[in-house]
Design a protein around this motif. Structure first.
Motif, PDB file in Angstrom:
ATOM      1  N   GLY A  14       0.828  -1.210   0.000  1.00 49.18           N
ATOM      2  CA  GLY A  14       0.000   0.000   0.000  1.00 49.18           C
ATOM      3  C   GLY A  14       0.855   1.250   0.000  1.00 49.18           C
ATOM      4  O   GLY A  14       0.570   2.221  -0.709  1.00 49.18           O
ATOM      5  N   PHE A  15       1.943   1.240   0.789  1.00 48.69           N
ATOM      6  CA  PHE A  15       2.861   2.378   0.795  1.00 48.69           C
ATOM      7  C   PHE A  15       3.475   2.571  -0.583  1.00 48.69           C
ATOM      8  O   PHE A  15       3.500   3.688  -1.117  1.00 48.69           O
ATOM      9  N   ALA A  23       2.450   1.580  -3.556  1.00 46.96           N
ATOM     10  CA  ALA A  23       1.460   2.014  -4.551  1.00 46.96           C
ATOM     11  C   ALA A  23       1.081   3.473  -4.343  1.00 46.96           C
ATOM     12  O   ALA A  23       1.050   4.262  -5.300  1.00 46.96           O
ATOM     13  N   SER A  24       0.787   3.860  -3.103  1.00 45.86           N
ATOM     14  CA  SER A  24       0.372   5.242  -2.862  1.00 45.86           C
ATOM     15  C   SER A  24       1.525   6.217  -3.102  1.00 45.86           C
ATOM     16  O   SER A  24       1.310   7.328  -3.592  1.00 45.86           O
ATOM     17  N   PHE A  25       2.755   5.802  -2.795  1.00 44.70           N
ATOM     18  CA  PHE A  25       3.912   6.655  -3.037  1.00 44.70           C
ATOM     19  C   PHE A  25       4.095   6.901  -4.534  1.00 44.70           C
ATOM     20  O   PHE A  25       4.250   8.047  -4.972  1.00 44.70           O
ATOM     21  N   ILE A  42       1.860   6.471  -7.048  1.00 46.07           N
ATOM     22  CA  ILE A  42       0.712   7.205  -7.597  1.00 46.07           C
ATOM     23  C   ILE A  42       0.764   8.667  -7.151  1.00 46.07           C
ATOM     24  O   ILE A  42       0.497   9.577  -7.933  1.00 46.07           O
ATOM     25  N   GLY A  43       1.134   8.887  -5.883  1.00 45.10           N
ATOM     26  CA  GLY A  43       1.257  10.254  -5.383  1.00 45.10           C
ATOM     27  C   GLY A  43       2.293  11.052  -6.147  1.00 45.10           C
ATOM     28  O   GLY A  43       2.083  12.228  -6.461  1.00 45.10           O
ATOM     29  N   GLU A  97       0.735  14.112  -7.887  1.00 50.08           N
ATOM     30  CA  GLU A  97       1.025  15.357  -7.180  1.00 50.08           C
ATOM     31  C   GLU A  97       2.444  15.869  -7.376  1.00 50.08           C
ATOM     32  O   GLU A  97       2.741  17.006  -7.025  1.00 50.08           O
ATOM     33  N   LEU A 135       3.706  16.209  -3.172  1.00 50.82           N
ATOM     34  CA  LEU A 135       3.483  15.047  -2.310  1.00 50.82           C
ATOM     35  C   LEU A 135       4.143  15.264  -0.947  1.00 50.82           C
ATOM     36  O   LEU A 135       3.667  14.748   0.056  1.00 50.82           O
TER      37      LEU A 135
END
Length: 156
Positions: A42-43, A45-47, A49-50, A54, A58
């Motif tokens: 999850g970290f 993937a979110s990193f 995508i972020g 962004e 970010l």
């Protein structure tokens, strides 16, 4: 408001799907392995995508209370407790209880205005809504109890 409802419905379906996947990982690995895998991926993937969405923003964390940074630590508790609850109670019952707890604590925190939330006055309508959900859990868990006992008695 409609878009908010759609996001909430999607979130609920994703949480349900994630719980199934987490449970399947936990059947083949230990709970801490599952928690590490889930939150680590999850970290990542979110990193990624972020960074894509962004960019450098970010890392713009201005005006954020440092204690909010610990939400990831809370996530460890969420995954660990959910996986173990499902293991011991089954998915539907465990998630129903988790949902009821979310409603109870959200009502409490909203009513008290804790954690930077805007205080929302407590109402009987809100309490009745939470009690209906809790009643639904009892109906779900114990509603077929008489039929189960009757079927067990007939099978003897």
């Amino acid at each position: 408001m409609l878009i908010g409802l759609l996001w909430a419905l999607l979130a609920g379906s994703l949480v349900g799907l994630q719980n199934i996947f987490n449970n399947k990982v936990d059947e083949r690995a230990r709970t801490w392995t599952t928690t590490t895998l889930v939150l680590g991926l999850g970290f990542l993937a979110s990193f990624l995508i972020g960074l894509i969405v962004e960019g450098g923003n970010l890392f713009n964390w201005q005006n954020m209370q440092p204690w909010f940074w610990f939400s990831g630590v809370i996530g460890v508790g969420v995954v660990f407790c959910t996986v173990n609850g499902i293991k011991l109670l089954g998915p539907t019952y465990a998630i129903s209880i988790a949902m009821a707890a979310q409603l109870i604590f959200a009502l409490l925190w909203d009513s008290l205005g804790w954690f930077g939330l805007e205080r929302v006055p407590f109402s009987i309508k809100q309490l009745v809504g939470v009690l209906i959900v809790i009643g639904g859990i009892f109906v779900f868990k114990f509603g077929g109890l008489r039929q189960t006992r009757k079927a067990a008695a007939e099978g003897e």
